[in-house]
Design a protein around this motif. Structure first.
Motif, mmCIF file in Angstrom:
data_model
loop_
_atom_site.group_PDB
_atom_site.id
_atom_site.type_symbol
_atom_site.label_atom_id
_atom_site.label_comp_id
_atom_site.label_asym_id
_atom_site.label_seq_id
_atom_site.Cartn_x
_atom_site.Cartn_y
_atom_site.Cartn_z
ATOM 1 N N GLY A 170 41.315 15.305 33.566
ATOM 2 C CA GLY A 170 42.358 14.296 33.721
ATOM 3 C C GLY A 170 41.874 12.918 33.313
ATOM 4 O O GLY A 170 42.627 12.125 32.733
ATOM 5 N N HIS A 171 40.598 12.618 33.595
ATOM 6 C CA HIS A 171 40.037 11.333 33.171
ATOM 7 C C HIS A 171 39.979 11.248 31.648
ATOM 8 O O HIS A 171 40.259 10.193 31.064
ATOM 9 N N PHE A 172 39.609 12.363 31.013
ATOM 10 C CA PHE A 172 39.578 12.381 29.544
ATOM 11 C C PHE A 172 40.965 12.118 28.971
ATOM 12 O O PHE A 172 41.133 11.327 28.034
ATOM 13 N N PHE A 173 41.973 12.769 29.536
ATOM 14 C CA PHE A 173 43.312 12.615 28.980
ATOM 15 C C PHE A 173 43.962 11.288 29.380
ATOM 16 O O PHE A 173 44.920 10.862 28.739
ATOM 17 N N TRP A 174 43.428 10.639 30.409
ATOM 18 C CA TRP A 174 43.868 9.265 30.673
ATOM 19 C C TRP A 174 43.497 8.379 29.486
ATOM 20 O O TRP A 174 44.304 7.577 29.007
ATOM 21 N N ASP A 175 42.268 8.541 29.007
ATOM 22 C CA ASP A 175 41.835 7.778 27.832
ATOM 23 C C ASP A 175 42.706 8.094 26.618
ATOM 24 O O ASP A 175 43.014 7.211 25.811
ATOM 25 N N LEU A 176 43.100 9.352 26.476
ATOM 26 C CA LEU A 176 43.836 9.788 25.294
ATOM 27 C C LEU A 176 45.309 9.406 25.340
ATOM 28 O O LEU A 176 45.885 8.965 24.341
ATOM 29 N N LEU A 177 45.929 9.553 26.515
ATOM 30 C CA LEU A 177 47.381 9.415 26.620
ATOM 31 C C LEU A 177 47.844 8.062 27.157
ATOM 32 O O LEU A 177 49.016 7.699 26.952
ATOM 33 N N ILE A 178 46.968 7.344 27.834
ATOM 34 C CA ILE A 178 47.412 6.130 28.537
ATOM 35 C C ILE A 178 46.661 4.882 28.102
ATOM 36 O O ILE A 178 47.273 3.847 27.822
ATOM 37 N N LYS A 179 45.356 4.949 28.046
ATOM 38 C CA LYS A 179 44.552 3.771 27.705
ATOM 39 C C LYS A 179 44.983 3.189 26.355
ATOM 40 O O LYS A 179 45.131 3.907 25.373
ATOM 41 N N ASP A 180 45.205 1.897 26.340
ATOM 42 C CA ASP A 180 45.566 1.177 25.110
ATOM 43 C C ASP A 180 46.831 1.727 24.453
ATOM 44 O O ASP A 180 46.970 1.727 23.229
ATOM 45 N N THR A 181 47.773 2.210 25.275
ATOM 46 C CA THR A 181 49.053 2.697 24.765
ATOM 47 C C THR A 181 50.179 2.011 25.539
ATOM 48 O O THR A 181 49.951 1.411 26.600
ATOM 49 N N PRO A 182 51.423 2.126 25.071
ATOM 50 C CA PRO A 182 52.553 1.579 25.837
ATOM 51 C C PRO A 182 52.732 2.244 27.201
ATOM 52 O O PRO A 182 53.456 1.713 28.047
ATOM 53 N N ASP A 218 46.540 -0.812 39.475
ATOM 54 C CA ASP A 218 45.805 -1.478 38.395
ATOM 55 C C ASP A 218 44.398 -0.897 38.297
ATOM 56 O O ASP A 218 43.562 -1.092 39.187
ATOM 57 N N GLU A 219 44.143 -0.179 37.209
ATOM 58 C CA GLU A 219 42.852 0.487 37.024
ATOM 59 C C GLU A 219 41.714 -0.492 36.771
ATOM 60 O O GLU A 219 40.532 -0.095 36.782
ATOM 61 N N SER A 244 46.566 13.442 47.604
ATOM 62 C CA SER A 244 45.407 13.820 48.402
ATOM 63 C C SER A 244 44.774 12.566 48.964
ATOM 64 O O SER A 244 45.063 11.442 48.519
ATOM 65 N N SER A 245 43.887 12.737 49.926
ATOM 66 C CA SER A 245 43.192 11.579 50.487
ATOM 67 C C SER A 245 42.351 10.873 49.432
ATOM 68 O O SER A 245 42.340 9.647 49.332
ATOM 69 N N TYR A 246 41.652 11.642 48.616
ATOM 70 C CA TYR A 246 40.773 11.050 47.602
ATOM 71 C C TYR A 246 41.562 10.243 46.572
ATOM 72 O O TYR A 246 41.035 9.293 45.988
ATOM 73 N N ALA A 247 42.818 10.600 46.351
ATOM 74 C CA ALA A 247 43.638 9.890 45.368
ATOM 75 C C ALA A 247 43.812 8.418 45.715
ATOM 76 O O ALA A 247 44.062 7.596 44.826
ATOM 77 N N GLN A 248 43.665 8.064 46.986
ATOM 78 C CA GLN A 248 43.857 6.667 47.386
ATOM 79 C C GLN A 248 42.663 5.779 47.032
ATOM 80 O O GLN A 248 42.741 4.553 47.154
ATOM 81 N N SER A 249 41.559 6.386 46.576
ATOM 82 C CA SER A 249 40.332 5.610 46.371
ATOM 83 C C SER A 249 40.443 4.638 45.203
ATOM 84 O O SER A 249 39.897 3.534 45.269
ATOM 85 N N PRO A 263 43.045 3.913 41.276
ATOM 86 C CA PRO A 263 44.109 4.434 40.413
ATOM 87 C C PRO A 263 43.660 5.528 39.461
ATOM 88 O O PRO A 263 44.424 6.461 39.174
ATOM 89 N N TRP A 264 42.424 5.450 38.944
ATOM 90 C CA TRP A 264 41.941 6.520 38.073
ATOM 91 C C TRP A 264 41.870 7.852 38.827
ATOM 92 O O TRP A 264 42.209 8.907 38.282
ATOM 93 N N GLU A 265 41.414 7.809 40.080
ATOM 94 C CA GLU A 265 41.306 9.044 40.857
ATOM 95 C C GLU A 265 42.680 9.541 41.286
ATOM 96 O O GLU A 265 42.910 10.748 41.381
ATOM 97 N N ASP A 266 43.592 8.621 41.542
ATOM 98 C CA ASP A 266 44.968 9.004 41.848
ATOM 99 C C ASP A 266 45.562 9.781 40.657
ATOM 100 O O ASP A 266 46.186 10.831 40.811
#
Length: 369
Positions: A193-205, A216-217, A244-249, A251-254
């Motif tokens: 999911g972290h990899f695809f955050w870079d691919l699908l979200i980072k520096d995109t609309p 805010d990441e 999940s509880s860890y998701a609150q740590s 935005p990237w983990e969420d």
């Protein structure tokens, strides 16, 4: 994961099968078409599909080197491909010492989970095309005198401590971290999911919408994790907004937790649909019976339908587990906030698939220069 049938006899076989237990046919998974196939041998360790699909129309294949040397894979490699390893195994760049039989067992288990992840991503339209970036994996062991290997993602590289393949070690870490769920496939789905955050979200609309939903990441990641693990009340107060509880740590983990749960959802729904599962919620006042739909079928259900079927399906799954004395297989409840985030993952992937198909059509139609 769908189920498959043997080309030769039609008997039920599975994603990781290497032999049909009914007719004895040699089986392999064809990653190009995402099918299990019965294979017939040719010369020079080459193979070709046989049985009902017809050998004459099938490309010549080789078995992945990890199958021939370690019995650790069932994927094939097209004979025109210069690689000895299949598309899944070649993503692993670092291995533990395989002369240690415990490491060999762990590595086999992790590669099996990686192949399932490859299938999941391919079904979602996320299989990398030639020249496109793909995640790579470092499968490492703790060594005396060296820093402890931490599972995580860094700039496209997913590191996994091979000790996570041991049930007792995974259970120990789950308990020590107060986690309700910890599996190999869960780790891989989360970290990719972290990899695809870079691919699908980072520096995109898509980044603006991400920040509205997840936060805010740009918040300092290390400090955010320190605060999370220092909180005495980290196991409470998150249920309305997070999956999940860890998701609150952070935005990237969420995002990664939500992404992993979406992959859990589509895989379990596909599995249930392949068995023609019908689920009836036992409500005496208003019984509701429905057949689970395949999220990758010809008539793909919308997200509302998927969610409507997911909830009773997980209730059934957990009840079956409890009947055998096991913990809940899916120990989560989806709040309104979590559902909203899952919906956005679904919409993002639908748009990505649509854009990719348009690009493929445009490239195929363009005249060669």
């Amino acid at each position: 994961m769908q189920v498959f049938n043997c080309d030769q006899c039609g008997h039920l076989v599975f994603f990781d099968s290497v032999e049909c237990l009914h007719c004895g046919a040699t089986l392999a998974f064809l990653p190009q078409s995402l099918e299990i196939a019965a294979m017939e041998p040719l010369e020079n360790d080459r193979w070709r599909r046989t049985g009902q699909k017809g050998a004459q129309t099938s490309a010549v294949q080789r078995f992945c080197r990890n199958r021939t040397e370690y019995k650790a894979c069932n994927f094939t490699v097209d004979d025109s491909d210069p690689h000895a390893l299949c598309v899944s195994c070649r993503q692993t760049r670092w291995l533990p010492d395989l002369s240690d039989l415990a490491n060999l067992r762990r590595w086999r288990q992790i590669e099996a989970a990686k192949r399932l992840l490859y299938y999941n991503l391919a079904r979602l339209g996320l299989r990398p095309r030639p020249g496109e970036r793909a995640p790579v994996y470092h499968l490492l062991e703790d060594l005396e005198g060296q820093p402890r290997v931490m599972t995580g993602h860094d700039n496209g590289t997913i590191t996994l401590n091979v000790a996570e393949a041991d049930d007792e070690e995974r259970a120990r870490r789950r308990i020590s971290l107060n986690e309700p769920y910890r599996t190999l496939i869960g780790h891989l789905r989360h970290e990719c999911g972290h990899f695809f955050w870079d691919l699908l979200i980072k520096d995109t609309p898509n980044l603006e919408r991400f920040r509205i939903l997840f936060g805010d990441e740009r918040e300092d990641y290390g400090e955010a994790l320190q605060r999370y693990y220092a909180k005495e009340d980290k196991l409470t107060g998150w249920q309305d907004s997070f999956i999940s509880s860890y998701a609150q740590s952070h935005p990237w983990e969420d995002w990664a937790e939500t992404w992993a749960h979406y992959l859990h959802m589509v895989d379990l729904l596909e599995t249930a649909a392949s068995y023609h599962t019908r689920v009836t919620v036992p409500d005496p006042a208003q019984p509701h019976d429905q057949r689970v739909e395949n999220p990758f079928g010809a008539n793909r259900p919308d997200f509302a339908t998927m969610l409507e079927q997911w909830v009773p399906l997980t209730l059934l799954l957990n009840s079956l587990n409890r009947s055998l004395g096991h913990l809940d297989a899916y120990p989560f409840a989806l709040s309104a906030g979590a559902r909203c985030k899952l919906l956005w993952v679904h919409e993002l992937l639908q748009q990505h698939r649509y854009d990719s198909e348009l690009q493929y059509v445009d490239e195929a139609a363009s005249p060669e220069m």
